[in-house]
Design a protein around this motif. Structure first.
Motif, PDB file in Angstrom:
ATOM      1  N   VAL A 163       0.886  -1.259  -0.037  1.00 44.97           N
ATOM      2  CA  VAL A 163      -0.049   0.029   0.125  1.00 44.97           C
ATOM      3  C   VAL A 163       0.831   1.213  -0.002  1.00 44.97           C
ATOM      4  O   VAL A 163       1.778   1.321   0.844  1.00 44.97           O
ATOM      5  CB  VAL A 163      -1.099  -0.061   1.142  1.00 44.97           C
ATOM      6  CG1 VAL A 163      -1.864   1.143   0.993  1.00 44.97           C
ATOM      7  CG2 VAL A 163      -1.881  -1.244   1.294  1.00 44.97           C
ATOM      8  N   ALA A 197     -11.432  -0.830   5.868  1.00 48.83           N
ATOM      9  CA  ALA A 197     -12.347  -1.098   4.810  1.00 48.83           C
ATOM     10  C   ALA A 197     -12.247  -2.542   4.298  1.00 48.83           C
ATOM     11  O   ALA A 197     -13.321  -3.117   3.796  1.00 48.83           O
ATOM     12  CB  ALA A 197     -11.672  -0.353   3.593  1.00 48.83           C
ATOM     13  N   HIS A 240      -4.112   6.319   8.290  1.00 50.10           N
ATOM     14  CA  HIS A 240      -4.110   5.559   6.910  1.00 50.10           C
ATOM     15  C   HIS A 240      -4.172   4.129   7.314  1.00 50.10           C
ATOM     16  O   HIS A 240      -4.886   3.309   6.600  1.00 50.10           O
ATOM     17  CB  HIS A 240      -2.634   5.876   6.737  1.00 50.10           C
ATOM     18  CG  HIS A 240      -2.286   5.071   5.595  1.00 50.10           C
ATOM     19  ND1 HIS A 240      -3.107   5.175   3.994  1.00 50.10           N
ATOM     20  CD2 HIS A 240      -1.324   4.336   5.328  1.00 50.10           C
ATOM     21  CE1 HIS A 240      -2.007   4.419   3.340  1.00 50.10           C
ATOM     22  NE2 HIS A 240      -1.243   3.974   3.978  1.00 50.10           N
ATOM     23  N   ASP A 284      -7.872   3.102   7.949  1.00 49.88           N
ATOM     24  CA  ASP A 284      -8.750   3.292   6.709  1.00 49.88           C
ATOM     25  C   ASP A 284      -8.668   2.068   5.800  1.00 49.88           C
ATOM     26  O   ASP A 284      -9.448   1.452   5.345  1.00 49.88           O
ATOM     27  CB  ASP A 284      -8.165   4.354   6.202  1.00 49.88           C
ATOM     28  CG  ASP A 284      -9.086   4.815   4.906  1.00 49.88           C
ATOM     29  OD1 ASP A 284     -10.055   4.734   4.712  1.00 49.88           O
ATOM     30  OD2 ASP A 284      -8.215   5.087   3.806  1.00 49.88           O
ATOM     31  N   ILE A 285      -7.288   1.706   5.657  1.00 49.57           N
ATOM     32  CA  ILE A 285      -7.201   0.348   4.720  1.00 49.57           C
ATOM     33  C   ILE A 285      -7.795  -0.873   5.392  1.00 49.57           C
ATOM     34  O   ILE A 285      -8.532  -1.631   4.816  1.00 49.57           O
ATOM     35  CB  ILE A 285      -5.498   0.185   4.371  1.00 49.57           C
ATOM     36  CG1 ILE A 285      -5.188   1.476   3.789  1.00 49.57           C
ATOM     37  CG2 ILE A 285      -5.434  -1.046   3.487  1.00 49.57           C
ATOM     38  CD1 ILE A 285      -5.865   1.797   2.316  1.00 49.57           C
ATOM     39  N   LYS A 341      -6.401   2.081  -2.018  1.00 46.43           N
ATOM     40  CA  LYS A 341      -7.327   1.380  -1.430  1.00 46.43           C
ATOM     41  C   LYS A 341      -8.085   0.643  -2.405  1.00 46.43           C
ATOM     42  O   LYS A 341      -8.514  -0.504  -2.238  1.00 46.43           O
ATOM     43  CB  LYS A 341      -8.282   2.254  -0.525  1.00 46.43           C
ATOM     44  CG  LYS A 341      -9.258   1.592   0.210  1.00 46.43           C
ATOM     45  CD  LYS A 341      -9.859   2.204   1.530  1.00 46.43           C
ATOM     46  CE  LYS A 341     -10.608   3.520   0.971  1.00 46.43           C
ATOM     47  NZ  LYS A 341     -11.306   4.271   1.985  1.00 46.43           N
TER      48      LYS A 341
END
Length: 374
Positions: free
Chosen positions: A83, A155, A148, A151-152, A94
């Motif tokens: 990532v 999700a 960060h 978030d990844i 993402k």
């Protein structure tokens, strides 16, 4: 993994116990297989961009297929995905991570997320801050890492494909997010690592945390680094090591280091990256990372058989780690073939590929013998 620079720490030592010459055994052992390990991983970060630029992947019989399925049918059990924060080419973010995790899960494979905390390659020679974080430091930078990461991983969990493991940084021998997170300031580095680790666990409670170094044959350097991390309470579950035999020492040294790390820290150990050439000579004209016979590991020729022997022997090393602490091996970018537009530099669409002779697909796009996990 792209640009390699060796990082040597004072006090590093080999401390390797001699083993039998595995290379000669592997090349004459016919269909014998290495002991099984739970993680048989393939880093498929380049696949979305490659496919968008017309990459073709074939089964060994020449029929066109899905590279993820071809590798899974060969025995791969995990997909590793890097990532980047804001890549210049719009990949490794993402959308690609979510899509690839769905493809992996549909085939019964788990996902390892490799956070670089950069807009491009992060490795021992470069750990550059993302442009959006350039002015951040201290607690603000720790928050950016946490946000960060969450978030990844959040999700992935939300779509029903939670990550099985997550690396908080990539080959971070010298730290990450330089200069703030340099290993010259371990308190600051520990703060960033702890922030990322805790955010990962909060966003995806079942995800195991990996701390990943290069130089997998460097016992002294590994001890120095993890002693510092442990003494500062950095939370982690798995020790990740890159090990390329043409850069990082002998398989004996990897065995000694993996055995020592498992016993010293009470953690599982994973070879998070490895690779080996199946031939010499570039397909696209860009000089390959390993391009001459003088760079090869003795006993492992640059042939499909030599590549297969390397995978068999490094897998056997991890299977021998005492107490079942050797999780396994991830092959780096087996599907990164010489496809125009999918070169090494995300800011230069015309850049070439320096890795295609170490992929697990030949220059005719067919799967090589090492696709069938040894």
């Amino acid at each position: 993994m792209m640009r390699r620079r060796t990082l040597v720490r004072a006090g590093a030592t080999a401390l390797a116990a001699p083993l039998a010459p595995a290379a000669l055994t592997a090349l004459t052992a016919g269909p014998a297989r290495a002991a099984q390990v739970p993680v048989r991983g393939v880093d498929l970060s380049s696949v979305p961009k490659g496919e968008d630029h017309g990459a073709v992947f074939r089964h060994q019989d020449g029929t066109v297929g899905d590279p993820v399925r071809i590798l899974q049918e060969g025995g791969a059990t995990w997909v590793r995905l890097k990532v980047w924060v804001n890549s210049p080419d719009g990949y490794h973010g993402k959308p690609q991570i979510l899509a690839m995790a769905r493809r992996a899960a549909a085939l019964g494979m788990q996902t390892l997320v490799d956070f670089h905390y950069s807009d491009s390659w992060a490795d021992p020679g470069q750990q550059n801050k993302p442009a959006a974080w350039a002015g951040l430091g201290g607690a603000a930078l720790e928050r950016a890492v946490a946000d960060h990461t969450a978030d990844i991983l959040g999700a992935l969990a939300a779509q029903g494909t939670p990550a099985g493991m997550a690396q908080i940084g990539n080959e971070i021998n010298g730290g990450l997010l330089w200069p703030d997170g340099s290993a010259d300031d371990w308190d600051a580095l520990a703060g960033l690592l702890t922030s990322g680790s805790r955010a990962a666990t909060a966003a995806s409670p079942g995800t195991r945390i990996v701390l990943h170094l290069a130089e997998g044959g460097d016992l002294g350097g590994t001890r120095w680094w993890f002693d510092n991390a442990v003494s500062r309470g950095v939370p982690f579950d798995v020790i990740g090591l890159s090990f390329y035999g043409y850069w990082h020492g002998s398989l004996d040294e990897l065995q000694a280091n993996a055995d020592d790390a498992a016993a010293r820290y009470g953690k599982d150990v994973l070879v998070a990256e490895t690779g080996y050439p199946f031939r010499l000579g570039s397909e696209d004209g860009t000089a390959d990372l390993i391009g001459s016979s003088s760079q090869l590991v003795p006993g492992y020729p640059a042939t499909p058989e030599g590549q297969l022997a390397w995978m068999r022997d490094i897998t056997a090393v991890m299977a021998r780690v005492p107490g079942g602490r050797g999780l396994g091996v991830c092959y780096w970018e087996p599907a990164w073939t010489a496809t125009p537009g999918n070169g090494w530099d995300p800011a230069d669409p015309g850049s070439g590929n320096a890795w295609e002779n170490q992929a697990l697909f030949g220059y005719d796009d067919r799967a090589l013998p090492a696709v069938t996990w040894p």
